[in-house]
Motif scaffolding. Structure first.
Motif, mmCIF file in Angstrom:
data_model
loop_
_atom_site.group_PDB
_atom_site.id
_atom_site.type_symbol
_atom_site.label_atom_id
_atom_site.label_comp_id
_atom_site.label_asym_id
_atom_site.label_seq_id
_atom_site.Cartn_x
_atom_site.Cartn_y
_atom_site.Cartn_z
ATOM 1 N N GLU A 271 1.013 -1.008 -0.394
ATOM 2 C CA GLU A 271 0.207 0.284 0.020
ATOM 3 C C GLU A 271 0.839 1.599 -0.213
ATOM 4 N N TYR A 272 0.614 3.004 -0.238
ATOM 5 C CA TYR A 272 0.686 3.611 -0.217
ATOM 6 C C TYR A 272 1.557 3.982 1.054
ATOM 7 N N ASP A 273 2.020 5.335 1.733
ATOM 8 C CA ASP A 273 1.826 5.343 2.923
ATOM 9 C C ASP A 273 0.949 6.057 2.896
ATOM 10 N N SER A 274 -0.134 6.130 4.093
ATOM 11 C CA SER A 274 -1.127 7.376 3.669
ATOM 12 C C SER A 274 -0.621 8.714 4.113
ATOM 13 N N ALA A 275 0.539 8.133 5.542
ATOM 14 C CA ALA A 275 0.061 9.648 6.108
ATOM 15 C C ALA A 275 1.055 10.502 5.464
ATOM 16 N N ALA A 276 1.776 9.826 5.263
ATOM 17 C CA ALA A 276 3.007 10.846 3.633
ATOM 18 C C ALA A 276 2.170 11.130 2.738
ATOM 19 N N VAL A 277 1.272 10.535 2.405
ATOM 20 C CA VAL A 277 0.490 11.359 1.226
ATOM 21 C C VAL A 277 -0.185 12.551 1.986
ATOM 22 N N ILE A 278 -0.836 12.109 3.269
ATOM 23 C CA ILE A 278 -1.122 13.880 3.704
ATOM 24 C C ILE A 278 -0.832 14.628 4.267
ATOM 25 N N ALA A 279 0.419 14.424 5.057
ATOM 26 C CA ALA A 279 1.940 14.925 5.074
ATOM 27 C C ALA A 279 2.123 15.778 3.847
ATOM 28 N N ALA A 280 2.169 15.128 2.634
ATOM 29 C CA ALA A 280 2.408 16.311 1.615
ATOM 30 C C ALA A 280 1.585 17.330 0.615
ATOM 31 N N PRO B 296 -16.221 11.202 14.853
ATOM 32 C CA PRO B 296 -16.705 10.800 12.930
ATOM 33 C C PRO B 296 -16.590 11.919 12.296
ATOM 34 N N GLU B 297 -15.877 13.152 12.811
ATOM 35 C CA GLU B 297 -15.507 14.366 12.407
ATOM 36 C C GLU B 297 -13.767 14.215 12.288
ATOM 37 N N ARG B 298 -13.036 13.785 12.826
ATOM 38 C CA ARG B 298 -11.799 13.725 12.819
ATOM 39 C C ARG B 298 -11.791 12.623 11.701
ATOM 40 N N TYR B 299 -12.671 11.892 11.690
ATOM 41 C CA TYR B 299 -12.138 10.496 10.508
ATOM 42 C C TYR B 299 -13.021 10.935 9.361
ATOM 43 N N ARG B 300 -13.850 11.976 9.367
ATOM 44 C CA ARG B 300 -14.267 12.662 8.246
ATOM 45 C C ARG B 300 -13.168 13.170 7.406
ATOM 46 N N HIS B 301 -12.331 13.862 8.371
ATOM 47 C CA HIS B 301 -11.147 15.100 7.805
ATOM 48 C C HIS B 301 -9.914 14.566 7.246
ATOM 49 N N HIS B 302 -9.951 13.368 8.009
ATOM 50 C CA HIS B 302 -8.737 12.382 7.484
ATOM 51 C C HIS B 302 -9.158 11.881 6.334
ATOM 52 N N PHE B 303 -9.666 11.330 5.998
ATOM 53 C CA PHE B 303 -10.081 10.988 4.799
ATOM 54 C C PHE B 303 -10.359 12.321 3.906
ATOM 55 N N ARG B 304 -10.534 13.298 4.187
ATOM 56 C CA ARG B 304 -10.804 14.308 3.204
ATOM 57 C C ARG B 304 -9.205 14.846 2.390
ATOM 58 N N LEU B 305 -8.206 14.788 3.395
ATOM 59 C CA LEU B 305 -7.428 15.113 3.054
ATOM 60 C C LEU B 305 -5.944 14.043 2.905
ATOM 61 N N ARG C 256 -7.979 12.307 -0.242
ATOM 62 C CA ARG C 256 -8.769 12.192 -0.829
ATOM 63 C C ARG C 256 -7.207 12.942 -1.782
ATOM 64 N N ASP C 257 -7.798 14.261 -1.400
ATOM 65 C CA ASP C 257 -7.057 15.298 -1.676
ATOM 66 C C ASP C 257 -5.184 15.209 -2.463
ATOM 67 N N GLY C 258 -4.708 14.443 -0.910
ATOM 68 C CA GLY C 258 -3.153 14.157 -1.515
ATOM 69 C C GLY C 258 -3.026 12.994 -2.033
ATOM 70 N N LEU C 259 -3.845 12.065 -3.046
ATOM 71 C CA LEU C 259 -3.742 11.299 -3.194
ATOM 72 C C LEU C 259 -4.498 11.207 -5.205
ATOM 73 N N ALA C 260 -4.948 12.488 -5.234
ATOM 74 C CA ALA C 260 -5.860 13.354 -6.248
ATOM 75 C C ALA C 260 -3.948 14.127 -6.905
ATOM 76 N N GLN C 261 -3.080 14.696 -5.766
ATOM 77 C CA GLN C 261 -1.772 15.361 -6.351
ATOM 78 C C GLN C 261 -1.292 14.703 -6.869
ATOM 79 N N TRP C 262 -1.044 13.204 -5.421
ATOM 80 C CA TRP C 262 -0.501 12.451 -6.232
ATOM 81 C C TRP C 262 -0.330 11.468 -7.269
ATOM 82 N N MET C 263 -1.788 11.587 -7.637
ATOM 83 C CA MET C 263 -1.254 10.585 -9.014
ATOM 84 C C MET C 263 -0.658 11.452 -9.924
#
Length: 223
Positions: free
Chosen positions: A80-89, A101-110, A112-119
């Motif tokens: 798998e990719y390193d999700s922490a590194a993707v978000i930190a980028a 729940p809100e922090r969980y949603r915030h984590h996955f919003r970030l 998604r954005d990080g994955l899009a920029q990495w890709m």
């Protein structure tokens, strides 16, 4: 035709200091999947897994549930990719533990954005390959299966990123669609491909037939 079963690992330890190990529920999910395969008379001619601990633990529990002994091929291109590194980028400040729940949603919003920029090649997460190289690692595993297991059944245990990437490669999906596929993969879900020496064809995606009985409704997880 051959049949390739891509299985996402069982529930890992999201929010813990060490994510890369199965929770007790993750082990039970994996064992149950092995029992399901045995009940259906499914046998595997080839076994392949990523090299992460949760991949190896999932493979071992599946085989235990099948009462099947066998050695699998390690394939680091299925890690798998390193999700922490993707978000930190894209978010250099430390995130609070996703314990609401809100922090969980915030984590996955970030994420998604990080994955899009990495890709898209906009960011290069620390310690990670480019998305082109990540995708090539997944494609290499698919090529290996076609070249070495034509007419056979193969089990691959990996993670959501490689599985969604494999589906994206086979179907030619957009990066946005690949990300959404990634976000929706359930633990121990089966993605099935038929294959011949030239190509893979998607048969089913994200299926959990081993957990369909009401007794297992609370076993369905996404992390």
């Amino acid at each position: 035709m051959g049949t390739l079963y891509l299985v996402r690992h069982g529930q890992a330890s999201f929010g813990a200091d060490d994510y890369d190990q199965l929770s007790e529920l993750g082990r039970r999910q994996s064992l149950r999947l092995g029992e399901y395969f045995a009940q259906k008379g499914v046998r595997f001619d080839g076994l392949i897994a990523g090299t992460l601990r949760r991949h190896k633990q999932t493979m071992a529990a599946i085989l235990e549930g099948m009462n099947h002994a066998g050695e699998h091929l390690d394939w680091d291109g299925l890690n798998e990719y390193d999700s922490a590194a993707v978000i930190a980028a894209i978010h250099p400040h430390a995130l609070e533990k996703p314990d609401s729940p809100e922090r969980y949603r915030h984590h996955f919003r970030l994420l998604r954005d990080g994955l899009a920029q990495w890709m898209a090649g906009v960011v290069s997460p620390r310690g990670m390959p480019s998305y082109a190289d990540f995708s090539a690692g997944v494609a290499g595993a698919l090529d290996h299966v076609r070249a070495n297991h034509y007419g056979q059944s193969v089990l691959v245990v990996t993670s959501g990123g490689p599985i969604s990437t494999a589906v994206g490669l086979v179907l030619g999906t957009s990066p946005e669609t690949t990300i959404e596929l990634n976000m929706r993969i359930r633990n121990t879900a089966i993605t099935e491909f038929a294959f011949n020496p030239k190509r893979h064809m998607l048969v089913s995606y994200n299926a959990i037939p081993h957990l369909e009985h009401p007794d297992f409704a609370h076993w369905v997880t996404y992390t």
